[in-house]
Design a protein around this motif. Structure first.
Motif, short mmCIF file in Angstrom:
data_model
loop_
_atom_site.label_atom_id
_atom_site.label_comp_id
_atom_site.label_asym_id
_atom_site.label_seq_id
_atom_site.Cartn_x
_atom_site.Cartn_y
_atom_site.Cartn_z
N SER A 134 2.18 -4.54 10.17
CA SER A 134 1.04 -3.64 9.96
C SER A 134 1.57 -2.23 9.69
O SER A 134 2.71 -1.91 10.00
N PHE A 135 0.71 -1.39 9.14
CA PHE A 135 1.12 -0.03 8.80
C PHE A 135 -0.03 0.92 9.05
O PHE A 135 -1.18 0.51 9.22
N ARG A 145 -1.53 6.34 0.36
CA ARG A 145 -0.81 5.06 0.36
C ARG A 145 0.54 5.13 -0.35
O ARG A 145 1.54 4.67 0.20
N PRO A 146 0.67 5.68 -1.57
CA PRO A 146 1.98 5.73 -2.21
C PRO A 146 3.02 6.51 -1.38
O PRO A 146 4.18 6.12 -1.31
N THR A 147 2.58 7.59 -0.73
CA THR A 147 3.49 8.37 0.11
C THR A 147 3.89 7.57 1.34
O THR A 147 5.05 7.59 1.77
N ALA A 185 5.94 -4.61 6.62
CA ALA A 185 5.01 -3.49 6.46
C ALA A 185 5.10 -2.92 5.04
O ALA A 185 4.08 -2.60 4.42
N GLY A 186 6.31 -2.78 4.55
CA GLY A 186 6.49 -2.27 3.19
C GLY A 186 5.84 -3.18 2.16
O GLY A 186 5.17 -2.71 1.23
N ARG A 187 6.01 -4.49 2.33
CA ARG A 187 5.38 -5.43 1.41
C ARG A 187 3.87 -5.39 1.50
O ARG A 187 3.16 -5.39 0.49
N ALA A 188 3.37 -5.37 2.75
CA ALA A 188 1.92 -5.38 2.94
C ALA A 188 1.27 -4.12 2.39
O ALA A 188 0.19 -4.17 1.79
N ARG A 190 2.17 -2.43 -0.11
CA ARG A 190 2.14 -2.50 -1.57
C ARG A 190 1.04 -3.43 -2.09
O ARG A 190 0.66 -3.35 -3.26
N MET A 191 0.54 -4.31 -1.24
CA MET A 191 -0.43 -5.31 -1.68
C MET A 191 -1.85 -4.72 -1.81
O MET A 191 -2.66 -5.28 -2.53
N GLY A 192 -2.14 -3.66 -1.08
CA GLY A 192 -3.52 -3.16 -1.08
C GLY A 192 -3.68 -2.02 -1.94
O GLY A 192 -4.16 -1.04 -1.98
#
Length: 192
Positions: A134-135, A145-147, A185-188, A190-192
């Protein structure tokens, strides 16, 4: 020794980690519970308060801890009245018996910091990363989000796969392969 003073508290609060040692420190004060009494159960004195960021749930008890222990706060945004002493990105701070690298990790909030000690194998992740990939929220003021993704990537690249423990701003600490949770967390994110 690292103790989560907010464990079991049934109020809206962040985790509040007391780290005893050469520099007895509190990483975030939490909110809406008697953290002063909780500190006194484990330590007679407190040397410093470190703030991962200044959302209310992480700093609600700052004044009570300052008053009770005559202690100052350290954080990223020196213009915030809750921050007595500024920590710059890349600065080394003492927490317990170890030196920690302070990393400016915005995305959840502009003044967000993570604290990492290679020697101790420990990361204080604040609200950047949580258990199970989670993040931190990016829908609040200053969220981006990008930051946040860039900050997660920076932490992942810094800590490496040998990280032993990750203490998060909410929920349980991760002491079993925390580097995997950072990767997830990094992958998740990027998904949203």
């Amino acid at each position: 020794m690292i103790t989560n003073l907010a464990r079991g508290v049934d109020a809206f609060t962040s985790n509040a980690f007391l780290v005893t040692g050469e520099t007895t420190a509190l990483v975030d004060t939490g909110a809406n519970f008697d953290v002063v009494a909780a500190i006194r159960e484990h330590a007679d004195e407190l040397d410093r308060i470190y703030l991962t960021h200044t959302h209310d749930d992480h700093v609600g008890n700052v004044d009570a801890v300052r008053d009770a222990f005559g202690v100052e706060t350290w954080g990223f945004d020196a213009d915030n009245p809750l921050v007595d002493n500024e920590i710059e990105d890349g600065e080394t701070v003492e927490i317990g018996d170890d030196d920690y690298l302070a990393m400016h990790t915005p995305g959840h909030k502009d003044d967000h910091l993570c604290f990492y000690s290679r020697e101790a194998g420990t990361l204080f992740a604040g609200d950047l990363i949580f258990a199970n990939g989670s993040f931190g929220r990016t829908d609040l003021a200053e969220g981006h989000r990008p930051t946040l993704i860039e900050s997660i990537d920076r932490v992942r690249e810094t800590v490496g796969s040998d990280l032993g423990a990750m203490h998060t701003g909410h929920g349980p600490s991760v002491e079993d392969r925390p580097a995997e949770d950072i990767e997830f967390a990094g992958r998740a994110a990027r998904m949203g």
